[in-house]
Motif scaffolding. Structure first.
Motif, PDB file in Angstrom:
ATOM      1  N   PRO A 147       1.032  -1.187  -0.157  1.00 31.68           N
ATOM      2  CA  PRO A 147       0.042   0.042   0.118  1.00 31.68           C
ATOM      3  C   PRO A 147       0.966   1.308   0.151  1.00 31.68           C
ATOM      4  CG  PRO A 147       0.009  -0.715   2.154  1.00 31.68           C
ATOM      5  CD  PRO A 147       0.705  -1.869   1.322  1.00 31.68           C
ATOM      6  N   PHE A 148       0.411   2.343  -0.984  1.00 25.95           N
ATOM      7  CA  PHE A 148       0.921   3.372  -0.948  1.00 25.95           C
ATOM      8  C   PHE A 148      -0.015   4.424  -0.063  1.00 25.95           C
ATOM      9  CE2 PHE A 148       2.206   1.538  -4.902  1.00 25.95           C
ATOM     10  CZ  PHE A 148       3.730   1.293  -4.494  1.00 25.95           C
ATOM     11  N   PRO A 149       0.771   5.679   0.442  1.00 22.35           N
ATOM     12  CA  PRO A 149      -0.122   6.740   1.193  1.00 22.35           C
ATOM     13  C   PRO A 149      -0.766   7.148  -0.004  1.00 22.35           C
ATOM     14  CG  PRO A 149       2.169   6.682   1.457  1.00 22.35           C
ATOM     15  CD  PRO A 149       2.153   5.853   0.614  1.00 22.35           C
ATOM     16  N   ALA A 150      -2.267   7.597   0.688  1.00 19.06           N
ATOM     17  CA  ALA A 150      -3.154   8.296  -0.226  1.00 19.06           C
ATOM     18  C   ALA A 150      -2.670   9.557  -1.067  1.00 19.06           C
ATOM     19  CB  ALA A 150      -4.280   8.571   0.477  1.00 19.06           C
ATOM     20  N   ASP A 151      -2.001  10.270  -0.286  1.00 18.30           N
ATOM     21  CA  ASP A 151      -1.450  11.672  -0.841  1.00 18.30           C
ATOM     22  C   ASP A 151      -0.504  11.483  -2.010  1.00 18.30           C
ATOM     23  OD1 ASP A 151       0.546  10.823   0.733  1.00 18.30           O
ATOM     24  OD2 ASP A 151       0.972  12.595   1.828  1.00 18.30           O
ATOM     25  N   THR A 152       0.000  10.160  -2.350  1.00 18.46           N
ATOM     26  CA  THR A 152       0.799  10.292  -3.604  1.00 18.46           C
ATOM     27  C   THR A 152       0.215   9.118  -4.707  1.00 18.46           C
ATOM     28  OG1 THR A 152       1.919   8.481  -2.460  1.00 18.46           O
ATOM     29  CG2 THR A 152       2.746  10.639  -2.288  1.00 18.46           C
ATOM     30  N   VAL A 153      -0.556   7.982  -4.233  1.00 22.63           N
ATOM     31  CA  VAL A 153      -0.676   6.904  -4.986  1.00 22.63           C
ATOM     32  C   VAL A 153      -1.614   7.279  -6.345  1.00 22.63           C
ATOM     33  CG1 VAL A 153      -2.845   6.279  -3.719  1.00 22.63           C
ATOM     34  CG2 VAL A 153      -1.504   4.394  -5.081  1.00 22.63           C
ATOM     35  N   PHE A 154      -2.689   8.199  -5.895  1.00 26.20           N
ATOM     36  CA  PHE A 154      -3.626   8.678  -7.097  1.00 26.20           C
ATOM     37  C   PHE A 154      -2.940   9.650  -7.935  1.00 26.20           C
ATOM     38  CE2 PHE A 154      -6.347   7.959  -3.392  1.00 26.20           C
ATOM     39  CZ  PHE A 154      -7.021   7.015  -3.812  1.00 26.20           C
ATOM     40  N   VAL A 155      -1.723  10.366  -7.422  1.00 23.81           N
ATOM     41  CA  VAL A 155      -1.193  11.072  -8.459  1.00 23.81           C
ATOM     42  C   VAL A 155      -0.373  10.290  -9.376  1.00 23.81           C
ATOM     43  CG1 VAL A 155       0.795  12.758  -8.725  1.00 23.81           C
ATOM     44  CG2 VAL A 155      -0.904  13.200  -7.065  1.00 23.81           C
TER      45      VAL A 155
END
Length: 283
Positions: A194-202
């Motif tokens: 899992p990747f942090p939400a503040d980077t994965v969507f970018v």
């Protein structure tokens, strides 16, 4: 090709965006349509009556699809409280469609920029940590992978998992769910993260991933709506037929004023038609 279109809650903007979409030349050219639901806008109609109409339309559209009379369905927005008052005890379209078809499904919001799939859907935030189980993530990943392959023509989907906690828990400092639950689930399901939400969507918007699995409703929905509001389409993966919907709600406050934007409804119809065409080509 023939598609069923439900008009949603008759008190909302569903009837008018459906009418506007069906008048669009792009929509007119790709399919025939069966409109299902209340025949006229119902501004001022009691909520329970509106919910009953909306629920009956969904049931009828599913019957048409399961009988092979239509190739897919597109649903205009419903009011969840009205749906319940009308006698249909479901949190939303996704759960109702799953029950009517006895299917394991996943909710995906998709645009040209981003695809987001929800591991949990319409539940209170306080219930999310218990609901984000390893099995829920693995099941969502399986449904997503099959859907992207069969409905979107992506042979080997690249899927990322969004973390539950800030900074993916930061080694347990902000919660241990990411290390204890999400990491093993990602390994089992073949997900990155899992990747942090503040980077994965970018990263997904930049092309690194074909879809992101989000652990709960608002983190995923906020990302897709900020990226593509008015252009995104809700797709129910896992059904025996394609189902799409616009990315907005009933907008009861502007219903009947002639200012509702049909862009997302148009996008939903065109995406449903594209999925049907892709299935036909594959067969």
């Amino acid at each position: 090709m023939k598609l069923a279109i439900t008009v949603g809650d008759p008190r909302g903007i569903g009837p008018e965006v459906v009418a506007a979409a069906l008048a669009d030349p792009r929509v007119m050219s790709v399919a025939e349509y069966v409109v299902v639901g209340a025949g006229v806008p119902g501004v001022g109609m009691p909520a329970a009556e509106a919910g009953r109409h909306a629920g009956e339309a969904i049931v009828r559209a599913v019957e048409l699809a399961r009988a092979g009379e239509v190739d897919g369905i597109v649903t205009a927005p419903i009011d969840k409280a009205a749906l319940l008052a009308g006698g249909y005890d479901f949190p939303g379209h996704t759960e109702m469609l799953a029950a009517l078809t006895h299917s394991r499904v996943a909710m995906m919001l998709a645009s040209d920029r981003l695809r987001v799939v929800l591991a949990t859907t319409h539940i209170p935030l306080r219930e999310v940590p218990d609901a984000v189980t390893q099995s829920a993530i693995v099941s969502t990943a399986q449904i997503t992978r099959a859907g992207l392959r069969d409905w979107f023509g992506i042979a080997e989907p690249r899927l990322a998992l969004c973390a539950l906690n800030p900074h993916a828990g930061d080694g347990g400092r902000f919660g241990d769910e990411d290390d204890r639950v999400l990491k093993p689930a990602a390994r089992e399901a073949g997900l990155s993260g899992p990747f942090p939400a503040d980077t994965v969507f970018v990263r997904a918007i930049r092309g690194e991933f074909d879809a992101v699995i989000a652990p709960y409703h608002d983190v995923g929905m906020t990302a897709i709506k900020v990226a593509s509001f008015g252009e995104a389409v809700n797709v129910t993966l896992g059904l025996p037929f394609p189902r799409t919907s616009p990315d907005h709600g009933t907008a009861l406050d502007i219903a009947g004023r002639g200012i509702a934007d049909p862009s997302s409804m148009i996008a939903a119809i065109l995406m449903c038609a594209a999925i049907v065409n892709r299935q036909c080509d594959a067969n």
